[in-house]
Enzyme design. Structure first.
Site, PDB file in Angstrom:
ATOM      1  N   HIS A   1      -5.862 -15.998   9.520  1.00  0.00           N
ATOM      2  CA  HIS A   1      -4.818 -14.987   9.391  1.00  0.00           C
ATOM      3  C   HIS A   1      -5.075 -13.763  10.284  1.00  0.00           C
ATOM      4  O   HIS A   1      -4.394 -12.752  10.139  1.00  0.00           O
ATOM      5  CB  HIS A   1      -4.688 -14.541   7.939  1.00  0.00           C
ATOM      6  CG  HIS A   1      -4.375 -15.653   6.988  1.00  0.00           C
ATOM      7  ND1 HIS A   1      -3.278 -16.483   7.140  1.00  0.00           N
ATOM      8  CD2 HIS A   1      -5.022 -16.081   5.878  1.00  0.00           C
ATOM      9  CE1 HIS A   1      -3.256 -17.372   6.160  1.00  0.00           C
ATOM     10  NE2 HIS A   1      -4.303 -17.158   5.383  1.00  0.00           N
TER      11      HIS A   1
ATOM     12  N   LYS B   1      23.748  15.058  -8.307  1.00  0.00           N
ATOM     13  CA  LYS B   1      23.397  13.649  -8.266  1.00  0.00           C
ATOM     14  C   LYS B   1      23.181  13.095  -9.681  1.00  0.00           C
ATOM     15  O   LYS B   1      22.381  13.626 -10.453  1.00  0.00           O
ATOM     16  CB  LYS B   1      22.113  13.435  -7.449  1.00  0.00           C
ATOM     17  CG  LYS B   1      22.227  13.796  -5.970  1.00  0.00           C
ATOM     18  CD  LYS B   1      23.109  12.807  -5.230  1.00  0.00           C
ATOM     19  CE  LYS B   1      23.093  13.101  -3.736  1.00  0.00           C
ATOM     20  NZ  LYS B   1      23.974  12.191  -2.980  1.00  0.00           N
TER      21      LYS B   1
ATOM     22  N   PRO C   1       0.822  -1.214   0.000  1.00  0.00           N
ATOM     23  CA  PRO C   1       0.000   0.000   0.000  1.00  0.00           C
ATOM     24  C   PRO C   1       0.855   1.263   0.000  1.00  0.00           C
ATOM     25  O   PRO C   1       1.889   1.327   0.657  1.00  0.00           O
ATOM     26  CB  PRO C   1      -0.795  -0.129   1.304  1.00  0.00           C
ATOM     27  CG  PRO C   1      -0.832  -1.586   1.580  1.00  0.00           C
ATOM     28  CD  PRO C   1       0.474  -2.127   1.091  1.00  0.00           C
ATOM     29  N   GLU C   2       0.415   2.256  -0.769  1.00  0.00           N
ATOM     30  CA  GLU C   2       1.134   3.521  -0.811  1.00  0.00           C
ATOM     31  C   GLU C   2       0.503   4.517   0.155  1.00  0.00           C
ATOM     32  O   GLU C   2      -0.530   4.257   0.771  1.00  0.00           O
ATOM     33  CB  GLU C   2       1.157   4.051  -2.243  1.00  0.00           C
ATOM     34  CG  GLU C   2       1.933   3.136  -3.180  1.00  0.00           C
ATOM     35  CD  GLU C   2       2.474   3.860  -4.399  1.00  0.00           C
ATOM     36  OE1 GLU C   2       2.660   5.083  -4.337  1.00  0.00           O
ATOM     37  OE2 GLU C   2       2.719   3.188  -5.415  1.00  0.00           O
TER      38      GLU C   2
END
Length: 296
Positions: free
Chosen positions: A104, A169, A2-3
């Site tokens: 679960h 970078k 999940p974000e």
């Protein structure tokens, strides 16, 4: 996994059921998840009142009345389920279906609130999630958080800040954005979407968005605005994934139907007048979706 918008949606879905409630009992049905539970966790949490829920990056934070904070990470397959009066609701639904198989169910919060008793159940078939406990005053120094960058929705994130992080970078821009030390909580889907909105290539070196003097170029200003906008849109829609995201009240968030590049390989780019096609490449083992014609 999940974000950030999905985790934020889970937090908001759990808040009405958990905030202000007494934890009559914390039931741990095994000794560990991804990591062992903290010593005496059930005894330390039982009898405490939940004063608030929060989020840092992709972590859920449960603040207790004794000054401690319970930290929870959903991992790959973790989810919370609210059960009250024989009715079950799961706040948040993700790309991979969340399990309701009771075998679960590993952690159960037995709660007592002003309107009665309820259970909040943590279910995790793959057990990649985890929980920890820390004093609220020590939260920022905890190993999970001490190296995290600013939130993508917070005031600390700005073009000047990213210019300091990106200067000189050669790292690809997408990799730099996924680095949690630069920005906390950004994940693969929303990085792809933000880069498309900003018309920036994920393959471009991060340092090219910074002048030789260390100042942000205009493109970096656009990127910050795009990050803020895509996260705000996803949260407003109730979080998103590759399929309908169901909130705790049963309503649907449709931001995923607005994905412009993610999982759209071979489709026409949605940028007006572009004429390009969405491509997929692999960066650091993750799929990247972008339009080479308009993302430079």
């Amino acid at each position: 996994m999940p974000e950030l918008p999905e985790v934020e949606t889970v937090k908001r879905g759990l808040a009405p059921a958990m905030e202000g409630a007494l934890i009559a009992r914390l039931e741990l049905r095994r000794k560990d998840l991804r990591f062992p539970f903290p010593d005496a966790l059930a005894d330390r949490v039982s009898g405490r009142t939940i004063i608030g829920l929060g989020r840092r990056a992709k972590y859920l934070l449960v603040d207790l009345d004794d000054g401690n904070t319970l930290i929870s990470h959903l991992g790959m397959s973790g989810s919370f389920r609210i059960e009250e009066n024989s009715v079950s609701a799961t706040p948040g639904e993700f790309h991979h279906a969340r399990s309701k198989d009771e075998k679960h169910d590993h952690v159960v919060f037995h709660l007592q609130g002003p309107d009665g008793a309820r259970r909040v159940i943590y279910n995790d078939p793959r057990r990649f999630g985890f929980m920890d406990m820390v004093g609220r005053a020590d939260l920022a120094a905890h190993p999970f958080f001490r190296d995290l960058g600013p939130e993508p929705t917070g005031n600390e994130l700005g073009a000047a800040y990213l210019a300091e992080r990106f200067r000189d970078k050669a790292q690809p821009l997408k990799s730099a954005l996924l680095d949690q030390k630069n920005i906390a909580g950004l994940g693969n889907i929303y990085v792809c979407e933000a880069l498309w909105r900003a018309h920036l290539s994920p393959l471009r070196a991060a340092g090219t968005l910074v002048t030789p003097g260390g100042r942000p170029k205009h493109e970096l200003d656009l990127l910050v605005a795009s990050i803020r906008d895509v996260i705000a849109d996803a949260i407003a829609a109730g979080g998103s994934s590759l399929r309908d995201h169901i909130q705790a009240d049963g309503s649907l968030g449709y931001f995923q139907h607005s994905f412009s590049v993610y999982d759209r390989e071979g489709e026409a780019c949605g940028t007006p007048g572009c004429g390009g096609t969405v491509a997929r490449v692999v960066q650091a083992g993750r799929s990247t979706f972008y339009c080479a014609a308009c993302q430079k």
